[in-house]
Design a protein around this motif. Structure first.
Motif, PDB file in Angstrom:
ATOM      1  N   ASN A   1     -27.587  19.244 -30.483  1.00  0.00           N
ATOM      2  CA  ASN A   1     -27.313  20.165 -31.554  1.00  0.00           C
ATOM      3  C   ASN A   1     -26.251  20.066 -32.040  1.00  0.00           C
TER       4      ASN A   1
ATOM      5  N   ASN B   1     -26.429  29.329 -27.950  1.00  0.00           N
ATOM      6  CA  ASN B   1     -26.757  29.384 -29.284  1.00  0.00           C
ATOM      7  C   ASN B   1     -25.757  30.117 -30.157  1.00  0.00           C
TER       8      ASN B   1
ATOM      9  N   SER C   1     -32.518  29.577 -23.408  1.00  0.00           N
ATOM     10  CA  SER C   1     -31.966  29.321 -24.600  1.00  0.00           C
ATOM     11  C   SER C   1     -32.425  30.411 -25.916  1.00  0.00           C
TER      12      SER C   1
ATOM     13  N   GLU D   1     -23.438  28.185 -31.148  1.00  0.00           N
ATOM     14  CA  GLU D   1     -23.386  26.957 -32.006  1.00  0.00           C
ATOM     15  C   GLU D   1     -23.652  27.478 -33.488  1.00  0.00           C
TER      16      GLU D   1
ATOM     17  N   ASP E   1     -25.207  21.642 -26.331  1.00  0.00           N
ATOM     18  CA  ASP E   1     -26.369  20.810 -26.260  1.00  0.00           C
ATOM     19  C   ASP E   1     -26.173  19.720 -27.219  1.00  0.00           C
TER      20      ASP E   1
END
Ligand SMILES: CC(C)=CCC/C(C)=C/CC/C(C)=C/CC/C(C)=C/COP(=O)(O)OP(=O)(O)O
Ligand SMILES: O=P(O)(O)OC[C@@H](O)CO
Ligand SMILES: [Mg+2]
Length: 256
Positions: free
Chosen positions: A29, A229, A180, A232, A26
């Protein structure tokens, strides 16, 4: 329309029962240092695709991010756009999403009309994708931004009929997305129902943050799992996901 070597590779993998891992990057991010770390990890552990996109994309980093990936990695980059503003010719291809779980004409066809001449001029390989948002416990950015009601999580037959209609309309991939950071992932029963209803490759994502959830999605019939996510938050989760997907493949090969 370029229907494409990427698509051929994808359907060949599906025919051979080979599952794939897509890592969602993303642009909102990800800074350069984290991107560098993910690229290093993806050299050590197999990753089939990078998906690049976000529901908003609040900055102009997407172009730089794709340039950075393309200069350091041969893993195909697929745009995962939330809007016709997010096209970028540096990527290899685009998941051309039509939001078939919703009833918002802008995301069913409107954005596509705006994007069509730009896509025609670009070198992007086009992957026409039936995009289905599934209710997974809380409102997601994608459902809010698109102004659509997601599919009820415990109604697999609605998802199956939606996918069937998408396939009959000519869409070449289906994507079941809990959104997400979903509180829980798309239910295996829904994945199974969609898998049985259509022949096209099936992408599943949203809320996959444990080995068990990834395994459940693959066992239920996902061809590609998407993880954003959790990677991340904890980049080493990429290695774990790669192991799950590819040990699944080696079992499939041995029993074939
Ligand atoms: C025709 C073109 C080029 C675009 C239209 C694309 C369509 C129909 C999009 C469907 C609706 C939508 C808003 C999808 C979002 C997809 C996406 C990039 C999800 C990943 O972002 P998240 O990670 O869910 O959101 P956050 O940014 O909140 O993390
Ligand atoms: O970020 P997560 O929850 O892994 O979701 C990935 C993707 O399917 C969201 O569109
Ligand atoms: Mg995101």
């Amino acid at each position: 329309m370029r229907l494409t070597s990427l698509y051929d590779a994808l359907s060949k993998r599906r025919t051979h029962g080979q599952k794939s891992l897509a890592v969602l990057l993303d642009p909102d991010n990800l800074d350069e240092a984290s991107c560098r770390q993910l690229l290093e990890l993806s050299e050590q552990h197999t990753v089939e695709y990078f998906f690049v996109g976000g529901s908003l994309v609040m900055n102009t980093r997407q172009a730089a991010l794709i340039r950075f990936i393309k200069s350091r990695s041969s893993i195909p980059v697929l745009l995962f756009p939330s809007h016709s503003l997010h096209l970028d010719d540096q990527a290899d291809g685009i998941l051309l999403l039509s939001l078939i779980s919703g009833r918002n004409p802008d995301f069913l066809i409107g954005q596509h009309v705006i994007a069509a001449p730009l896509l025609r001029q670009s070198n992007l390989q086009i992957l026409p994708t039936g995009y289905m948002l599934v209710d997974t416990g809380r409102q997601t950015t994608a459902s809010y931004i698109s102004g659509t009601t997601p599919l009820p999580h415990d109604k697999p037959s609605i998802a199956a009929c939606t996918a069937m209609a998408g396939e009959q309309l000519g869409l070449r991939l289906m994507y079941l997305d809990g959104g997400s950071g979903a509180l829980y992932p798309v239910a295996p029963a829904m994945i199974r129902a969609v898998r049985q209803a259509v022949d096209v490759p099936l992408i599943v994502g949203g809320g996959i943050n444990t080995t068990e959830k990834a395994q459940a999605a693959l066992a239920a019939g996902a061809d590609i799992i998407v993880v954003g996510n959790q990677i991340e938050k904890a980049p080493e989760f990429l290695a774990e996901m790669s192991k799950v997907v590819h040990s699944f493949n080696s079992v499939a090969t041995k029993t074939a």
